[in-house]
Design an enzyme around this catalytic site. Structure first.
Site, PDB file in Angstrom:
ATOM      1  CE  LYS A   1      13.914  48.339 -55.727  1.00 22.70           C
ATOM      2  NZ  LYS A   1      15.160  47.598 -55.432  1.00 22.70           N
TER       3      LYS A   1
ATOM      4  CE1 TYR B   1      11.554  74.058 -78.235  1.00 18.70           C
ATOM      5  CE2 TYR B   1      10.454  72.011 -77.630  1.00 18.70           C
ATOM      6  CZ  TYR B   1      10.639  73.379 -77.463  1.00 18.70           C
ATOM      7  OH  TYR B   1       9.897  74.050 -76.525  1.00 18.70           O
TER       8      TYR B   1
HETATM    9  C1  LIG Z   1      15.102  46.335 -56.018  1.00 20.43           C
HETATM   10  C2  LIG Z   1      15.558  45.137 -55.307  1.00 20.43           C
HETATM   11  C3  LIG Z   1      14.965  43.891 -55.557  1.00 20.43           C
HETATM   12  C4  LIG Z   1      13.979  43.649 -56.669  1.00 20.43           C
HETATM   13  O1  LIG Z   1      14.687  43.491 -57.864  1.00 20.43           O
HETATM   14  P1  LIG Z   1      13.985  43.080 -59.240  1.00 20.43           P
HETATM   15  O2  LIG Z   1      15.117  42.937 -60.167  1.00 20.43           O
HETATM   16  O3  LIG Z   1      13.086  44.222 -59.592  1.00 20.43           O
HETATM   17  O4  LIG Z   1      13.226  41.840 -59.002  1.00 20.43           O
HETATM   18  C5  LIG Z   1      15.346  42.821 -54.764  1.00 20.43           C
HETATM   19  N1  LIG Z   1      16.277  42.965 -53.796  1.00 20.43           N
HETATM   20  C6  LIG Z   1      16.881  44.141 -53.544  1.00 20.43           C
HETATM   21  C7  LIG Z   1      17.899  44.235 -52.475  1.00 20.43           C
HETATM   22  C8  LIG Z   1      16.553  45.268 -54.304  1.00 20.43           C
HETATM   23  O5  LIG Z   1      17.187  46.422 -54.074  1.00 20.43           O
END
Ligand SMILES: *Cc1c(COP(=O)(O)O)cnc(C)c1O
Length: 382
Positions: free
Chosen positions: A42, A261
């Site tokens: 994702k 800055y």
């Molecule tokens: C993002 C997500 C994962 C992956 O999690 P990691 O900690 O990056 O391994 C797995 N399951 C769900 C439901 C998620 O939202």
């Protein structure tokens, strides 16, 4: 594979080591076996590029890929092998079911309402296309709460119109191995699952996979481990990213000059200040500033003052006094061997996930350790 742009980088470069991603997949898959290992890609594979990263993982044998949105899935689908399964964690907004089904993507059904809507795709007397069902084992975020699980369990008609390939839930505190919520969620998951048909199960993310066999079930869903963002006594991944920024100017500055800055840095003596093209607009945290120096030729170059939108100023006085030389075009390193995203997250007061996913669109992403010409290019300019 995303081609490396032909234009030279004016700004910073994010180097992504696909062989490290593959090795991390291998080591976690071995650890999690006999559970199958799925990749969570994702948010553009946590900012690393879902296309190239997924191709590398597919070459390693990965056949299960999770994204958060249907739009992400529709984009990624053509890149994946025909026999790969692609899942949408956030479920579907009403009306998106046909598009999801037509693409052969599996939605994660997060409520009874979503399950009912998906079931309407079922032909008379048949079942809807395969889907995943998520139940809430205690995180209070997504998935059917216990009351809905019970209603579904008692609804033979609805169950008959669904084909569920995976029953999943998600851990809230898996990165704290001693947190009592882990065992409590594992128990709640088993208890609720027992009310439903005997579908394959998935509970663990990266950290969950390291909690022990009882958390691994049939499928483990890993993102951050594959991308180098875990440090654990059980199993640690190899770092995947390196971040370099070109020097755009080096100048002499008198004693008592304010740098950048807010004049957050004031020179005590005549100084040499180098400006490099990396800023918070590239995703580099404003919080890091003087707490995170650059490296060049194995030497430490302290940051002078704040992180700007497009640049950072380095004090190279000591480096040059010791015979070093820094010129426009030289690349200094902010992340690399010995200093990974876990360290950077700690220094910035955040989590490795945020360090990765904030990496900006403007960074040139270059892939090393991949197949074909990209590998030679990457290796040569390393
Ligand atoms: C993002 C997500 C994962 C992956 O999690 P990691 O900690 O990056 O391994 C797995 N399951 C769900 C439901 C998620 O939202």
């Amino acid at each position: 594979m995303t081609a490396t742009p032909a234009t030279p980088a004016d700004g910073a470069t994010l180097w992504i080591d696909l062989s490290a991603v593959r090795e991390n997949f291998r080591s976690l898959a071995r650890h999690a076996a006999p559970a199958r290992l799925a990749a969570v890609v994702k948010a553009d594979a946590y900012g690393l590029g879902a296309g190239p990263v997924s191709e590398a993982l597919a070459a390693e044998g990965c056949r299960d890929f999770f994204v958060a949105h249907l739009s992400e899935a529709l984009e990624l689908k053509p890149v994946l092998p025909e026999d790969a399964r692609l899942y949408v964690l956030n479920g579907l907004a009403a009306g998106r079911e046909p598009a999801c089904a037509a693409a052969g993507v599996l939605p994660v059904l997060n409520s009874l309402d979503q399950a009912e809507r998906w079931s309407r795709l079922a032909p008379d007397g048949g079942a809807a296309p395969p889907a995943v069902l998520q139940i809430d084992s205690g995180m209070s975020r997504l998935g059917l709460p216990e009351a809905e699980v019970r209603r579904l369990a008692g609804d033979a008609d609805l169950l008959g119109r669904l084909r569920i390939d995976l029953l999943m839930s998600h851990l809230a505190c898996a990165d704290e191995p001693d947190h009592p919520a882990n065992a409590a969620q594992a128990e709640a998951f088993d208890r609720l699952a027992a009310a439903l048909p005997d579908w394959p199960r998935s509970l663990a993310n990266s950290h969950g996979a390291l909690l022990g066999p009882r958390f691994r079930h049939h499928l483990v869903r890993s993102g951050v481990f594959l991308f180098g963002g875990v440090r654990s006594q059980v199993l640690s991944p190899r770092p995947v990213v390196r971040l370099t920024a070109p020097v755009v100017q080096v100048r002499d500055v008198p004693a008592g000059a304010g740098v950048g800055y807010g004049f957050a840095h004031v020179t005590r003596a005549p100084a040499r200040i180098a400006t490099v093209a990396l800023g918070y607009a590239d995703g580099w945290s404003w919080n890091l500033a003087e707490g995170w120096p650059a490296l060049f030729d194995g030497q430490t170059l302290p940051v002078a003052g704040r992180v700007s939108m497009d640049s950072i100023t380095l004090d190279v006085t000591a480096f040059e006094a010791a015979g070093g030389r820094l010129q426009p075009g030289d690349e200094v390193e902010f992340l690399g061997a010995g200093r990974d995203i876990v360290d950077a997250a700690e220094a910035a007061g955040t989590i490795p996930y945020e360090i990765l996913t904030r990496m900006g669109r403007r960074l040139q992403r270059r892939y090393v350790g991949g197949p074909g010409p990209l590998r030679q290019q990457g290796a040569a300019s390393r």
